[in-house]
Scaffold this motif. Sequence first.
Motif, short mmCIF file in Angstrom:
data_model
loop_
_atom_site.label_atom_id
_atom_site.label_comp_id
_atom_site.label_asym_id
_atom_site.label_seq_id
_atom_site.Cartn_x
_atom_site.Cartn_y
_atom_site.Cartn_z
N THR A 1 0.82 -1.22 0.00
CA THR A 1 0.00 0.00 0.00
C THR A 1 0.85 1.26 0.00
N ALA A 2 0.42 2.25 -0.76
CA ALA A 2 1.02 3.58 -0.72
C ALA A 2 -0.04 4.55 -0.22
N VAL A 3 0.38 5.54 0.57
CA VAL A 3 -0.55 6.54 1.10
C VAL A 3 -0.12 7.91 0.60
N LEU A 4 -1.07 8.65 0.03
CA LEU A 4 -0.78 9.99 -0.47
C LEU A 4 -1.41 11.00 0.48
N VAL A 5 -0.61 11.93 0.98
CA VAL A 5 -1.10 12.92 1.94
C VAL A 5 -0.69 14.33 1.48
N SER A 6 -1.30 15.34 2.12
CA SER A 6 -0.87 16.71 1.87
C SER A 6 -0.71 17.49 3.16
N GLY A 7 -1.19 16.93 4.27
CA GLY A 7 -1.24 17.73 5.49
C GLY A 7 -0.80 17.00 6.73
N SER A 8 -1.58 17.17 7.79
CA SER A 8 -1.16 16.69 9.11
C SER A 8 -1.09 15.17 9.19
N GLY A 9 -1.85 14.48 8.39
CA GLY A 9 -1.73 13.02 8.35
C GLY A 9 -2.39 12.31 9.52
N SER A 10 -3.43 12.92 10.11
CA SER A 10 -4.08 12.22 11.23
C SER A 10 -4.77 10.94 10.73
N ASN A 11 -5.28 10.98 9.50
CA ASN A 11 -5.88 9.75 8.95
C ASN A 11 -4.81 8.69 8.67
N LEU A 12 -3.66 9.14 8.20
CA LEU A 12 -2.53 8.21 8.02
C LEU A 12 -2.19 7.55 9.35
N ALA B 1 4.46 18.68 5.01
CA ALA B 1 3.31 17.92 5.54
C ALA B 1 3.76 17.08 6.74
N PHE B 2 3.06 17.22 7.85
CA PHE B 2 3.45 16.47 9.05
C PHE B 2 3.26 14.96 8.84
N GLY B 3 2.45 14.60 7.87
CA GLY B 3 2.26 13.19 7.54
C GLY B 3 3.58 12.51 7.19
N LEU B 4 4.52 13.26 6.62
CA LEU B 4 5.83 12.69 6.27
C LEU B 4 6.59 12.30 7.54
N GLU B 5 6.48 13.15 8.55
CA GLU B 5 7.14 12.88 9.82
C GLU B 5 6.50 11.65 10.50
N ARG B 6 5.19 11.57 10.42
CA ARG B 6 4.50 10.40 11.00
C ARG B 6 4.99 9.12 10.32
N ALA B 7 5.18 9.19 8.99
CA ALA B 7 5.65 8.02 8.24
C ALA B 7 7.04 7.63 8.72
N ARG B 8 7.94 8.60 8.80
CA ARG B 8 9.32 8.30 9.22
C ARG B 8 9.34 7.66 10.59
N ARG B 9 8.53 8.20 11.50
CA ARG B 9 8.50 7.65 12.86
C ARG B 9 8.03 6.20 12.86
N ALA B 10 7.19 5.85 11.88
CA ALA B 10 6.67 4.47 11.80
C ALA B 10 7.57 3.60 10.93
N GLY B 11 8.67 4.16 10.45
CA GLY B 11 9.60 3.36 9.64
C GLY B 11 9.13 3.14 8.21
N ILE B 12 8.26 4.02 7.72
CA ILE B 12 7.76 3.90 6.34
C ILE B 12 8.52 4.90 5.47
N VAL B 13 8.85 4.49 4.25
CA VAL B 13 9.54 5.39 3.32
C VAL B 13 8.67 6.63 3.09
N ALA B 14 9.24 7.81 3.28
CA ALA B 14 8.51 9.06 3.09
C ALA B 14 9.13 9.82 1.94
N ARG B 15 8.29 10.28 1.04
CA ARG B 15 8.82 10.89 -0.17
C ARG B 15 7.98 12.12 -0.54
N THR B 16 8.62 13.10 -1.10
CA THR B 16 7.90 14.31 -1.51
C THR B 16 7.99 14.46 -3.02
N GLU B 17 6.87 14.63 -3.65
CA GLU B 17 6.85 14.94 -5.09
C GLU B 17 6.22 16.31 -5.23
N LEU B 18 7.04 17.28 -5.55
CA LEU B 18 6.51 18.64 -5.67
C LEU B 18 6.26 18.97 -7.14
#
Length: 221
Positions: A8-19, A45-62
Motif C-alpha cells: 500500500t502507498a498513502v498519499l497525503v498533503s497535510g497533518s496526516g491524522s488519517n494516516l 506535511a506532518f504526515g511525512l514525519e509520522r511516516a518516518r517515525r513508523a519506519g515507512i519510506v517518506a517521499r515528496t513529489e513537488l
Amino acid sequence: MSPGGIATAVLVSGSGSNLQAVIDAVDRGELPLDLRLVLSNRADAFGLERARRAGIVARTELWDRRGGESRSAYDARVLAAVRESGAEFVLLLGWMHVLPAAFVERFAGVVNIHPAFLPEDPGADVVAVPGGPEIPAFRGAHALRDAIEAGAAWAGATCHLVTAAVDRGPVLAREPMRLHPGEGEAHALERLHLIEHRVLIEGVARWCASRNSGFSTFSTH
Ligand code: GRF
C-alpha cells in the motif's frame, strides 16, 4: 508494518491524522496492509514525519511549476513513484490533487476519505441522513467549509473508492455528524477527524475483505 499484507502507498498533503489512524490500525493487526510508501505533494506535511517515525519510506513529489512542468508530467512522476514502491493499493488521505483516470486504473484499488456524508448513488446530489433530513451532497476540496457556509445541520465522513468522477466512487463506509449551531470550521473539523478515522478503518477493512473474497460490489445497507 504487516509484511505479507497488501502492498500500500498513502498519499497525503497535510497533518496526516488519517494516516496515523491507518498506521495504528495496522499495528493493532486490524488492517492487512504492508505500508510501503507515504508520498506528499507538500514538503512540510506532518504526515511525512509520522511516516518516518513508523519506519515507512517518506517521499515528496513537488509540482515544479517554475520549471514549467506540465500537469500530465507531474501526474506521471507521481504514478512512477507509487509504482516503484510496489504498491497495488493506494489511499488518498487528504491528498489535495486530483489524479487522472489513468492513475486509478493502474492499481487494484484507490480509496479516498472525504469530509462529507455522501449518497450511495454516485449520481445523486442530495443525501438523506438516517432519521434526519435530506441535505446536499457536499463534494469538492472544501466540503466541510461549504456545509457550514450553507448553514447545513449535518456534515459527515465518507470512505469511498476513487473513480474518474471526482467524489462519486462507490461508498465503502460513511457516517453523518451533526453540526452545532454557530460552530466554526476548526472546531467541527476536530470532531469530524475522529469520525473520519473510524469510517476510514471500516471502509479500508471492507475493501480488503472484498478483495480477498473476490466481491466488488459495495453497499452500506
Ligand atoms: C481530512 O479531513 C480529509 O477528509 C480531507 O483532508 C483532511 C486530511 O486530514 N480530505 P489529515 O491530514 O488526515 O489530518
